[in-house]
Design an enzyme around this catalytic site. Sequence first.
Site, PDB file in Angstrom:
ATOM      1  N   LYS A  87      -1.194  53.314 -58.808  1.00 30.66           N
ATOM      2  CA  LYS A  87      -0.129  53.546 -57.820  1.00 30.66           C
ATOM      3  C   LYS A  87       1.073  54.154 -58.542  1.00 30.66           C
ATOM      4  O   LYS A  87       1.562  53.592 -59.523  1.00 30.66           O
ATOM      5  CB  LYS A  87       0.230  52.212 -57.162  1.00 30.66           C
ATOM      6  CG  LYS A  87       0.908  52.347 -55.820  1.00 30.66           C
ATOM      7  CD  LYS A  87       1.022  50.968 -55.186  1.00 30.66           C
ATOM      8  CE  LYS A  87       1.665  51.010 -53.826  1.00 30.66           C
ATOM      9  NZ  LYS A  87       1.916  49.655 -53.328  1.00 30.66           N
TER      10      LYS A  87
HETATM   11  O1  G3P Z   1       3.170  48.394 -49.345  1.00 30.75           O
HETATM   12  C1  G3P Z   1       4.569  48.501 -49.421  1.00 30.75           C
HETATM   13  C2  G3P Z   1       5.153  47.223 -48.993  1.00 30.75           C
HETATM   14  O2  G3P Z   1       4.860  46.205 -49.916  1.00 30.75           O
HETATM   15  C3  G3P Z   1       6.592  47.260 -48.664  1.00 30.75           C
HETATM   16  O3  G3P Z   1       6.713  46.379 -47.624  1.00 30.75           O
HETATM   17  O4  G3P Z   1       7.867  44.871 -46.105  1.00 30.75           O
HETATM   18  O5  G3P Z   1       8.770  45.278 -48.432  1.00 30.75           O
HETATM   19  O6  G3P Z   1       8.911  47.047 -46.692  1.00 30.75           O
HETATM   20  P1  G3P Z   1       8.155  45.863 -47.203  1.00 30.75           P
END
Ligand code: G3P
Length: 218
Positions: A87
């Site tokens: 990634k």
């Molecule tokens: O896959 C990306 C994710 O982990 C981000 O999620 O909820 O932190 O915006 P969030």
Amino acid sequence: MKFFIDTANLAEIQEAQDFGILDGVTTNPSLMAKEGISGKNNVLRHYKAICNIVDGDVSAEVIATDFEGMIREGEELADLDEKIVVKIPMIKDGIKAIRYFSEKGIKTNCTLIFSAGQALLAAKAGATYVSPFIGRLDDIGFDGIDLIEQIRTIFDNYGFETEILAASVRNPMHIIKCAEVGSDVMTGPLSAILALLKHPLTDNGLKQFLADHAKVNG
Ligand code: G3P
């Protein structure tokens, strides 16, 4: 649409795997920190433990932000297990690293995508996945699903094989909308996946079926 789970929590990954619908896992440095995983060897061991649970791709993020550092870290991650997808953040050196890994046959996931132009660049560099963060766009008043739709159109126009991996998915409606607009993959928390199970008419209907059965069968 493939279902990935967005966590580094081994118990949740196991639960999703046992549920029978899991196609892969995504992690990021914040999710690893949430599990208290620190130090290079522990991090590598944790990724290996995730690979041992899941049947499918496991995204493991590099920390370096320069080309040489990303290559070094990415190769180390890829050597861990054939399920590992490296990634890489959407920055200039990241695009160069994606091209490098793509030519070596190593899978990549370009993360922190917030525009169609970024997705197009990553696809041109040969990314296996692009990760548009739909929840974070919603947070600032944009429609994350619009971005998925826009990328879908662009990739279809030119036959890019790069898969759209909708990330920052927060709830069951995000998952349904992603499926409607043709995202290849969504990654979200187990809670959002399990919420798809729920409908009050299902609960009431089952209660009634069991009550009627009991009436005549005791
Ligand atoms: O896959 C990306 C994710 O982990 C981000 O999620 O909820 O932190 O915006 P969030």
